[in-house]
Design an enzyme around this catalytic site. Sequence first.
Site, PDB file in Angstrom:
ATOM      1  N   GLU A  38       0.845  -1.199   0.000  1.00  0.00           N
ATOM      2  CA  GLU A  38       0.000   0.000   0.000  1.00  0.00           C
ATOM      3  C   GLU A  38       0.877   1.243   0.000  1.00  0.00           C
ATOM      4  OE1 GLU A  38      -2.939   2.004  -0.609  1.00  0.00           O
ATOM      5  OE2 GLU A  38      -3.826   0.208   0.286  1.00  0.00           O
ATOM      6  N   ASN A  49      -9.813   4.363   0.703  1.00  0.00           N
ATOM      7  CA  ASN A  49      -8.986   4.013  -0.436  1.00  0.00           C
ATOM      8  C   ASN A  49      -9.213   5.002  -1.581  1.00  0.00           C
ATOM      9  OD1 ASN A  49      -7.054   2.202  -1.435  1.00  0.00           O
ATOM     10  ND2 ASN A  49      -8.270   0.474  -0.709  1.00  0.00           N
ATOM     11  N   ASP A  68      -9.360   0.713  -5.925  1.00  0.00           N
ATOM     12  CA  ASP A  68      -8.164   0.827  -5.090  1.00  0.00           C
ATOM     13  C   ASP A  68      -7.143   1.644  -5.851  1.00  0.00           C
ATOM     14  OD1 ASP A  68      -6.071   0.572  -3.361  1.00  0.00           O
ATOM     15  OD2 ASP A  68      -6.003  -1.605  -3.403  1.00  0.00           O
TER      16      ASP A  68
END
Length: 188
Positions: free
Chosen positions: A15, A131, A182
């Site tokens: 991430e 997100n 995402d």
Amino acid sequence: MSVSVLSGAVCHLGEGPTFDVTSQTLFWFDILGRRLYEHRLIDGRETAHDLPFMASALAAIDGDRQLIVAEDGLHVRDRITGRLMRRVAVEENNPVTRSNDSRTHPCGALWFGWYFEGEVRRLYDRITIPNGICFSPDGRTAYFTDTTTDRYLRVDVDPKTGLPQGDPGLFFDNTGRGGGLDGSVCDG
């Protein structure tokens, strides 16, 4: 178009890719592996930094310091020594909390919740996995999703503070389309 693999690093939950233009360095996190990766494009050198907590996002403070968004709050990291100092606690007594996506607004406010000039605020009560956070170049619009809803939202924001003005509305509904929402970038 040619595509290649930048890194052989294997993440349990990758991430927060952040590119530092000044140093030509890409940073990203393995949240569950408690690691910060640093890949210098100039010479290809890659370093993995172990962290004492789960972290997911990074913002440059200046050439020597970074702000890291972690499960227990915001930490300042010295880029040379790796030394970490907690700046602000955020839900440190809630064992379910961990950070996910974040993005710096053009005014300098950090959206993970909201952090600006030393103040932290919760923006919305019912978001479980933030997100796809991004902003219009003029800083007047924010886009984001809660991964669990599969709906991309849009909200007007104050360009001077990055704070929302009103409630978010639906921008795109991905329900039933497969894949997930995402990551995002806004160019206009």
